[in-house]
Design a protein around this motif. Structure first.
Motif: not given
Length: 359
Positions: A216-242
């Motif tokens: 929820k900290e990155i504000g992405d509206g998708r369900d993270p459980h619908s994404l693969s582990d690699r996609d979740v990791i890449a999206t989270y750290f790409d969008d989280h600035g801190q």
């Protein structure tokens, strides 16, 4: 609104504590290890926060079971009943939906088919897993070989020695050979999380579980459980600035036996002989020597309640010259028969091979 008592809160805390213990401290037994891995998959799939709500939801069920069995259960609720109830009752087969079984059969029990197992597949006993199982296997193999008569004496001795060396290596080092481990460091505002795994995909699952928990900290509206582990990791750290994640692969090398401090205590056997095999003069000497500082004694002895422990190791000529002949005969008697010590005891029996003194 439902009201919860202190008893409810304690049961919920005991449930969560027991789940963590079954996950992190399983017994070195295949079913316990399989259960721990299944619980870890639930943590990875759901995240700790979601799984905790599921576990807390079992409070009424475990309370009801305890109410029925507390009179016949000899052990405590927290450290005995609750863990056993989880083992006997909860099915962890679906990592996203751990549930209480309704058929009364424990998860993965004999005769209870695992959902992932085909009915027409052959049933094979699980291979030993864990350091203690491998150590036990080596110990059994060594004991069996020591009793076989089919090998030549030299071949059998060599094989037993090699197995003993492997057993010693494994007993003092958790790594019998070099292994590669995958490491991830997640930096966040509260500090750093370190994750370690033997395989890259397992490491991804650990880091992805963290990302899903804080998605929820990155504000992405998708369900993270619908994404693969690699996609979740890449999206989270790409969008989280801190926050950031760095990974590496490290080779762990076992230490050589020669580099390790001796960890096994010295062992040996001893025989018990009567103090009547000593003269009264020698007995008086042993009494005096036992009270001296160790560096001043002509021989290393230890006083017991009714006599003395005397080592049978070979002595230098200078030391032998300081000892009376009856004591030297006792030492030689023990050493010739393979004993590491002689315990001289006033209540012990005498032997025919040594002189007896009446005092």
């Amino acid at each position: 609104m439902r009201h919860y008592t202190l008893s409810h809160l304690e049961a919920a805390a005991c449930l969560w504590e027991a789940v963590l213990a079954l996950r992190d401290r399983p017994e070195s037994e295949p079913r316990a290890i399989e259960r721990a891995l299944a619980i870890r998959k639930s943590f990875d799939s759901l995240g700790a926060a979601a799984l905790r709500l599921i576990v807390v939801g079992w409070t009424d069920a475990v309370d009801a079971a305890w109410y029925k069995e507390q009179e016949s259960c000899p052990f405590s609720f927290d450290w005995s009943f609750v863990p056993q109830w989880l083992i006997d009752t909860v099915d962890w087969s679906d990592p996203c939906h751990p549930v209480i079984r309704t058929d009364g059969a424990p998860w993965n029990a004999p005769g209870c088919e695992h959902p992932a197992t085909r009915t027409d597949a052959p049933s094979n006993a699980p291979a030993p897993d864990g350091r203690r199982d491998h150590l036990a296997l080596l110990s059994r193999a060594r004991a069996a070989l020591e009793g076989l008569a089919d090998f030549t004496a030299d071949a059998c001795d060599t094989l037993v020695e090699d197995i003993g060396h492997a057993q010693n290596q494994l007993s003092v080092s958790p790594l019998p050979w070099p292994i590669d481990v995958h490491v991830a460091a997640v930096e966040h505002r509260h500090g750093m999380n370190l994750h370690v795994a033997l395989h890259a995909d397992i490491l991804d699952a650990q880091v992805a579980a963290y990302c899903r928990e804080w998605w929820k900290e990155i504000g992405d509206g998708r369900d993270p459980h619908s994404l693969s582990d690699r996609d979740v990791i890449a999206t989270y750290f790409d969008d989280h600035g801190q926050e950031s994640c760095s990974t590496d692969r490290v080779t762990l090398e076992p230490r050589a036996m020669s580099d390790l401090p001796a960890q096994s205590p010295e062992t040996g056997t001893y025989c018990v002989l009567s103090t009547a095999h000593l003269t009264v003069q020698t007995a008086d000497r042993l009494d005096k020597w036992a009270s001296w500082p160790p560096s001043d004694r002509p021989i290393d002895i230890a006083a017991s309640v009714y006599g003395w422990f005397v080592p049978t190791r070979a002595l230098s000529e200078e030391r032998c010259a300081q000892l009376p002949k009856d004591l030297l005969h006792l030492i030689a008697f023990g050493r010739d028969r393979g004993f590491r010590f002689v315990l001289l005891d006033c209540d012990a029996g005498t032997v025919d091979d040594l002189p007896v003194h009446d005092w």
